[in-house]
Scaffold this motif. Sequence first.
Motif, PDB file in Angstrom:
ATOM      1  N   ARG A   7       2.610 -24.817  -6.008  1.00  0.00           N
ATOM      2  CA  ARG A   7       1.969 -23.544  -5.651  1.00  0.00           C
ATOM      3  C   ARG A   7       2.278 -23.199  -4.197  1.00  0.00           C
ATOM      4  NH1 ARG A   7      -4.315 -22.483  -7.200  1.00  0.00           N
ATOM      5  NH2 ARG A   7      -4.312 -20.263  -6.801  1.00  0.00           N
ATOM      6  N   VAL A   8       3.491 -22.789  -3.970  1.00  0.00           N
ATOM      7  CA  VAL A   8       3.950 -22.478  -2.625  1.00  0.00           C
ATOM      8  C   VAL A   8       4.005 -20.962  -2.462  1.00  0.00           C
ATOM      9  CG1 VAL A   8       5.829 -22.747  -0.963  1.00  0.00           C
ATOM     10  CG2 VAL A   8       5.277 -24.609  -2.542  1.00  0.00           C
ATOM     11  N   TYR A   9       3.241 -20.467  -1.516  1.00  0.00           N
ATOM     12  CA  TYR A   9       3.185 -19.033  -1.257  1.00  0.00           C
ATOM     13  C   TYR A   9       4.208 -18.648  -0.196  1.00  0.00           C
ATOM     14  CZ  TYR A   9      -1.338 -19.327  -3.587  1.00  0.00           C
ATOM     15  OH  TYR A   9      -2.326 -19.558  -4.486  1.00  0.00           O
ATOM     16  N   PRO A  10       4.537 -17.355  -0.132  1.00  0.00           N
ATOM     17  CA  PRO A  10       5.393 -16.892   0.972  1.00  0.00           C
ATOM     18  C   PRO A  10       4.685 -17.171   2.311  1.00  0.00           C
ATOM     19  CG  PRO A  10       5.165 -15.177  -0.709  1.00  0.00           C
ATOM     20  CD  PRO A  10       4.194 -16.265  -1.053  1.00  0.00           C
ATOM     21  N   SER A  11       5.451 -17.201   3.370  1.00  0.00           N
ATOM     22  CA  SER A  11       4.875 -17.434   4.699  1.00  0.00           C
ATOM     23  C   SER A  11       3.850 -16.341   5.015  1.00  0.00           C
ATOM     24  CB  SER A  11       5.969 -17.420   5.765  1.00  0.00           C
ATOM     25  OG  SER A  11       6.455 -16.092   5.930  1.00  0.00           O
ATOM     26  N   ILE A  12       2.960 -16.631   5.948  1.00  0.00           N
ATOM     27  CA  ILE A  12       1.953 -15.648   6.358  1.00  0.00           C
ATOM     28  C   ILE A  12       2.637 -14.366   6.844  1.00  0.00           C
ATOM     29  CG2 ILE A  12       0.125 -15.149   8.046  1.00  0.00           C
ATOM     30  CD1 ILE A  12      -0.743 -17.036   5.805  1.00  0.00           C
ATOM     31  N   GLY A  13       3.717 -14.523   7.587  1.00  0.00           N
ATOM     32  CA  GLY A  13       4.443 -13.345   8.060  1.00  0.00           C
ATOM     33  C   GLY A  13       4.950 -12.490   6.914  1.00  0.00           C
ATOM     34  N   ASP A  14       5.505 -13.132   5.887  1.00  0.00           N
ATOM     35  CA  ASP A  14       5.992 -12.381   4.727  1.00  0.00           C
ATOM     36  C   ASP A  14       4.836 -11.726   3.971  1.00  0.00           C
ATOM     37  OD1 ASP A  14       8.612 -13.006   5.290  1.00  0.00           O
ATOM     38  OD2 ASP A  14       8.738 -14.644   3.826  1.00  0.00           O
ATOM     39  N   GLN A  15       3.698 -12.441   3.878  1.00  0.00           N
ATOM     40  CA  GLN A  15       2.536 -11.859   3.207  1.00  0.00           C
ATOM     41  C   GLN A  15       2.039 -10.618   3.954  1.00  0.00           C
ATOM     42  OE1 GLN A  15      -0.577 -14.676   2.046  1.00  0.00           O
ATOM     43  NE2 GLN A  15       0.949 -16.317   2.150  1.00  0.00           N
ATOM     44  N   LEU A  16       1.965 -10.718   5.279  1.00  0.00           N
ATOM     45  CA  LEU A  16       1.519  -9.576   6.074  1.00  0.00           C
ATOM     46  C   LEU A  16       2.503  -8.413   5.962  1.00  0.00           C
ATOM     47  CD1 LEU A  16       0.162 -11.405   9.234  1.00  0.00           C
ATOM     48  CD2 LEU A  16      -1.183 -10.168   7.514  1.00  0.00           C
ATOM     49  N   ASP A  17       3.783  -8.720   5.904  1.00  0.00           N
ATOM     50  CA  ASP A  17       4.791  -7.679   5.751  1.00  0.00           C
ATOM     51  C   ASP A  17       4.625  -6.963   4.414  1.00  0.00           C
ATOM     52  OD1 ASP A  17       7.081  -6.408   7.027  1.00  0.00           O
ATOM     53  OD2 ASP A  17       8.271  -7.280   5.399  1.00  0.00           O
ATOM     54  N   MET A  18       4.322  -7.726   3.350  1.00  0.00           N
ATOM     55  CA  MET A  18       4.073  -7.103   2.046  1.00  0.00           C
ATOM     56  C   MET A  18       2.857  -6.178   2.109  1.00  0.00           C
ATOM     57  SD  MET A  18       4.795 -10.058  -0.786  1.00  0.00           S
ATOM     58  CE  MET A  18       4.825 -11.598   0.124  1.00  0.00           C
ATOM     59  N   LEU A  19       1.804  -6.638   2.787  1.00  0.00           N
ATOM     60  CA  LEU A  19       0.615  -5.794   2.939  1.00  0.00           C
ATOM     61  C   LEU A  19       0.957  -4.510   3.694  1.00  0.00           C
ATOM     62  CD1 LEU A  19      -2.166  -8.393   3.800  1.00  0.00           C
ATOM     63  CD2 LEU A  19      -2.029  -6.974   1.750  1.00  0.00           C
ATOM     64  N   TRP A  20       1.708  -4.655   4.786  1.00  0.00           N
ATOM     65  CA  TRP A  20       2.083  -3.487   5.582  1.00  0.00           C
ATOM     66  C   TRP A  20       2.829  -2.471   4.719  1.00  0.00           C
ATOM     67  CZ3 TRP A  20       1.909  -0.130   9.306  1.00  0.00           C
ATOM     68  CH2 TRP A  20       3.004   0.716   9.507  1.00  0.00           C
ATOM     69  N   HIS A  21       3.842  -2.930   3.994  1.00  0.00           N
ATOM     70  CA  HIS A  21       4.652  -2.005   3.207  1.00  0.00           C
ATOM     71  C   HIS A  21       3.830  -1.350   2.099  1.00  0.00           C
ATOM     72  CE1 HIS A  21       8.440  -2.499   5.226  1.00  0.00           C
ATOM     73  NE2 HIS A  21       8.269  -3.811   5.222  1.00  0.00           N
ATOM     74  N   THR A  22       2.877  -2.082   1.536  1.00  0.00           N
ATOM     75  CA  THR A  22       1.987  -1.502   0.527  1.00  0.00           C
ATOM     76  C   THR A  22       1.133  -0.410   1.155  1.00  0.00           C
ATOM     77  OG1 THR A  22       1.934  -3.576  -0.720  1.00  0.00           O
ATOM     78  CG2 THR A  22       0.146  -2.005  -1.126  1.00  0.00           C
ATOM     79  N   MET A  23       0.567  -0.682   2.340  1.00  0.00           N
ATOM     80  CA  MET A  23      -0.254   0.316   3.038  1.00  0.00           C
ATOM     81  C   MET A  23       0.573   1.511   3.475  1.00  0.00           C
ATOM     82  SD  MET A  23      -2.722  -1.659   5.626  1.00  0.00           S
ATOM     83  CE  MET A  23      -3.749  -2.988   5.083  1.00  0.00           C
ATOM     84  N   ASP A  24       1.786   1.244   3.911  1.00  0.00           N
ATOM     85  CA  ASP A  24       2.639   2.311   4.430  1.00  0.00           C
ATOM     86  C   ASP A  24       2.964   3.345   3.353  1.00  0.00           C
ATOM     87  OD1 ASP A  24       3.989   3.379   6.699  1.00  0.00           O
ATOM     88  OD2 ASP A  24       5.905   2.676   5.868  1.00  0.00           O
ATOM     89  N   LYS A  25       2.893   2.939   2.085  1.00  0.00           N
ATOM     90  CA  LYS A  25       3.184   3.843   0.971  1.00  0.00           C
ATOM     91  C   LYS A  25       1.924   4.517   0.417  1.00  0.00           C
ATOM     92  CE  LYS A  25       6.872   0.781  -0.551  1.00  0.00           C
ATOM     93  NZ  LYS A  25       7.225  -0.223  -1.545  1.00  0.00           N
ATOM     94  N   ASP A  26       0.753   4.139   0.937  1.00  0.00           N
ATOM     95  CA  ASP A  26      -0.499   4.585   0.310  1.00  0.00           C
ATOM     96  C   ASP A  26      -1.449   5.142   1.379  1.00  0.00           C
ATOM     97  OD1 ASP A  26      -3.165   4.596  -0.782  1.00  0.00           O
ATOM     98  OD2 ASP A  26      -2.496   3.209  -2.337  1.00  0.00           O
ATOM     99  N   ASN A  27      -1.608   6.472   1.403  1.00  0.00           N
ATOM    100  CA  ASN A  27      -2.466   7.110   2.412  1.00  0.00           C
ATOM    101  C   ASN A  27      -3.913   6.632   2.341  1.00  0.00           C
ATOM    102  OD1 ASN A  27      -0.390   8.594   3.511  1.00  0.00           O
ATOM    103  ND2 ASN A  27      -0.723  10.333   2.143  1.00  0.00           N
ATOM    104  N   GLU A  28      -4.382   6.378   1.137  1.00  0.00           N
ATOM    105  CA  GLU A  28      -5.763   5.920   0.987  1.00  0.00           C
ATOM    106  C   GLU A  28      -5.952   4.548   1.665  1.00  0.00           C
ATOM    107  OE1 GLU A  28      -8.877   4.701  -2.542  1.00  0.00           O
ATOM    108  OE2 GLU A  28      -7.303   6.155  -3.012  1.00  0.00           O
ATOM    109  N   LEU A  29      -4.987   3.651   1.473  1.00  0.00           N
ATOM    110  CA  LEU A  29      -5.073   2.341   2.128  1.00  0.00           C
ATOM    111  C   LEU A  29      -4.934   2.473   3.643  1.00  0.00           C
ATOM    112  CD1 LEU A  29      -3.030   0.039  -0.294  1.00  0.00           C
ATOM    113  CD2 LEU A  29      -5.513   0.100   0.042  1.00  0.00           C
ATOM    114  N   GLN A  30      -4.083   3.380   4.088  1.00  0.00           N
ATOM    115  CA  GLN A  30      -3.934   3.600   5.529  1.00  0.00           C
ATOM    116  C   GLN A  30      -5.268   4.023   6.133  1.00  0.00           C
ATOM    117  OE1 GLN A  30      -0.742   6.398   6.249  1.00  0.00           O
ATOM    118  NE2 GLN A  30       0.624   5.271   4.868  1.00  0.00           N
ATOM    119  N   HIS A  31      -5.986   4.870   5.440  1.00  0.00           N
ATOM    120  CA  HIS A  31      -7.287   5.326   5.922  1.00  0.00           C
ATOM    121  C   HIS A  31      -8.330   4.203   5.827  1.00  0.00           C
ATOM    122  CE1 HIS A  31     -10.588   8.011   6.811  1.00  0.00           C
ATOM    123  NE2 HIS A  31     -11.215   7.570   5.726  1.00  0.00           N
ATOM    124  N   LYS A  32      -8.328   3.511   4.717  1.00  0.00           N
ATOM    125  CA  LYS A  32      -9.319   2.458   4.487  1.00  0.00           C
ATOM    126  C   LYS A  32      -9.176   1.318   5.503  1.00  0.00           C
ATOM    127  CE  LYS A  32     -11.289  -0.114   0.640  1.00  0.00           C
ATOM    128  NZ  LYS A  32     -11.210  -0.366  -0.808  1.00  0.00           N
TER     129      LYS A  32
END
Length: 104
Positions: free
Chosen positions: A61-86
């Motif tokens: 059960r090896v997850y991506p690095s914290i940096g990669d996880q944060l990058d995934m979160l950023w890109h998800t938020m960057d595509k979603d105005n509601e998440l950007q606001h939240k």
Amino acid sequence: MIIESILKINPNAVVTVRGDDINTCEIEWHNGTTPISKADIEAKMAEVQAEYDANQYQRDRVYPSIGDQLDMLWHTMDKDNELQHKFYDFYQTIKKVKVAHPKK
């Protein structure tokens, strides 16, 4: 695994082990360490192996690095105005750095 088992029995043991087969290895006890019988070491080795086997999921059960996880979160938020606001503060903090220092 022999030394690991010895140290699980006696964490303060000072020992040298030559070989990796409990039946043929040479065990040299140092600094007054009380010798541990091969039978006791073998029993502990079985426990150590069972614990190792039981925890295979932790090694798998090896997850991506914290940096990669944060990058995934950023890109998800960057595509979603509601998440950007939240998550405004988080999003704006990261965005400010990305704008100030764009990739070349």
